[in-house]
Design a protein around this motif. Sequence first.
Motif, PDB file in Angstrom:
ATOM      1  N   GLY A 207      -5.479  30.370 -15.046  1.00 10.03           N
ATOM      2  CA  GLY A 207      -5.907  31.176 -13.914  1.00 10.03           C
ATOM      3  C   GLY A 207      -5.938  32.654 -14.226  1.00 10.03           C
ATOM      4  O   GLY A 207      -6.831  33.380 -13.780  1.00 10.03           O
ATOM      5  N   VAL A 208      -4.970  33.136 -14.996  1.00  7.15           N
ATOM      6  CA  VAL A 208      -4.940  34.549 -15.387  1.00  7.15           C
ATOM      7  C   VAL A 208      -6.180  34.902 -16.221  1.00  7.15           C
ATOM      8  O   VAL A 208      -6.845  35.919 -15.972  1.00  7.15           O
ATOM      9  N   LEU A 209      -6.500  34.075 -17.202  1.00  2.67           N
ATOM     10  CA  LEU A 209      -7.670  34.327 -18.038  1.00  2.67           C
ATOM     11  C   LEU A 209      -8.950  34.342 -17.209  1.00  2.67           C
ATOM     12  O   LEU A 209      -9.789  35.245 -17.337  1.00  2.67           O
ATOM     13  N   VAL A 257      -8.127  48.610 -12.458  1.00  2.59           N
ATOM     14  CA  VAL A 257      -6.832  48.113 -12.961  1.00  2.59           C
ATOM     15  C   VAL A 257      -6.007  47.462 -11.852  1.00  2.59           C
ATOM     16  O   VAL A 257      -5.577  46.307 -11.995  1.00  2.59           O
ATOM     17  N   PRO A 258      -5.751  48.150 -10.704  1.00  2.00           N
ATOM     18  CA  PRO A 258      -4.972  47.472  -9.658  1.00  2.00           C
ATOM     19  C   PRO A 258      -5.685  46.257  -9.086  1.00  2.00           C
ATOM     20  O   PRO A 258      -5.045  45.258  -8.748  1.00  2.00           O
ATOM     21  N   ARG A 259      -7.026  46.308  -8.984  1.00  2.00           N
ATOM     22  CA  ARG A 259      -7.742  45.127  -8.473  1.00  2.00           C
ATOM     23  C   ARG A 259      -7.643  43.975  -9.453  1.00  2.00           C
ATOM     24  O   ARG A 259      -7.436  42.821  -9.049  1.00  2.00           O
ATOM     25  N   LEU A 260      -7.788  44.278 -10.752  1.00  6.14           N
ATOM     26  CA  LEU A 260      -7.691  43.217 -11.757  1.00  6.14           C
ATOM     27  C   LEU A 260      -6.317  42.563 -11.707  1.00  6.14           C
ATOM     28  O   LEU A 260      -6.202  41.331 -11.732  1.00  6.14           O
ATOM     29  N   LEU A 261      -5.265  43.399 -11.616  1.00  6.49           N
ATOM     30  CA  LEU A 261      -3.911  42.858 -11.551  1.00  6.49           C
ATOM     31  C   LEU A 261      -3.726  42.000 -10.302  1.00  6.49           C
ATOM     32  O   LEU A 261      -3.190  40.887 -10.355  1.00  6.49           O
ATOM     33  N   ARG A 262      -4.164  42.528  -9.157  1.00  8.35           N
ATOM     34  CA  ARG A 262      -3.953  41.820  -7.902  1.00  8.35           C
ATOM     35  C   ARG A 262      -4.781  40.544  -7.838  1.00  8.35           C
ATOM     36  O   ARG A 262      -4.246  39.461  -7.552  1.00  8.35           O
ATOM     37  N   ARG A 263      -6.092  40.635  -8.060  1.00  7.03           N
ATOM     38  CA  ARG A 263      -6.939  39.457  -7.921  1.00  7.03           C
ATOM     39  C   ARG A 263      -6.563  38.381  -8.938  1.00  7.03           C
ATOM     40  O   ARG A 263      -6.572  37.186  -8.636  1.00  7.03           O
ATOM     41  N   THR A 264      -6.231  38.816 -10.151  1.00 11.27           N
ATOM     42  CA  THR A 264      -5.873  37.850 -11.190  1.00 11.27           C
ATOM     43  C   THR A 264      -4.590  37.111 -10.824  1.00 11.27           C
ATOM     44  O   THR A 264      -4.528  35.879 -10.878  1.00 11.27           O
TER      45      THR A 264
END
Length: 291
Positions: A207-209, A257-264
Amino acid sequence: MEFALAHPALKAFMCGSLSGTCSTLLFQPLDLVKTRLQTLQTGVQPGTARVGMMTVFQNIVRTEKLLGLWKGASPSFVRTIPGVGIYFSTYFTLKQHLVQGKSPGAMEAVLLGAGARTVAGVLMLPVTVIKTRFECGRYSYGSVTGALRSVCQAEGPGALFSGLLATLLRDVPFSGIYVMFYSQTKAALPEEISLTVSAPVANFFCGVLAGVLASLITQPADVVKTRVQINPQVRTLQAIASIYVEHGVDGFFRGAVPRLLRRTMMAAMAWTVYEQMMAHTSIRRCFVLSQ
């Protein structure tokens, strides 16, 4: 419990709502920082110094205290808890009709993810608009219901669906791409992993990838969506043009960056919880039916 076992779509809704509750509570600060990054410094010319994620984070804590990082949490809960539930129940229903319980292929996975997100995105868009306005800090709404009433009275009900095109251009591709990468990556894992206690960990990293790839591809649409929902008089094409004029190409990746961290992390957590709870339900259903 027998009712839930007899209605797997309802179970999917419950699994999604539970994961949505946990992920919203954990990752709301990242969503707030992302929205602030996307909405500050309007009118600044390209090439000037940019404010980073940590600067925004520190400014929020300094001016709004630590709890200020959870500003917009109430509309986030109102949106995410039923929204994720609607997404997973729609996904489950579509999967039952499209692939009939088999593992979906790449194109089938795209269609499943895109279809489920379209339904959830359209139904929850009014709350998404309110959530964005709460987070940007430019509006002083007292509650979600008060905000909905205020927008309808001041701007008309149509304002609650501002940014529909940009939202769908962000969420539908994100979900389709995510489900495709997630399902194909998970299918590529050795079969014995799915039978061990390491299965949730393996699913989480799949899921992270998938989340990283899907977030990067859809980031420009997220910036446009935020601009339109904060300024509903601005059309999608106007927002695209103004972002480019004010910030250049880099403007479409503000808050990445914050969106990538949160959505991921949210997507990985949601799918891990969903997979485990649905698998547990299937085992219990087989046990009940065998009695």
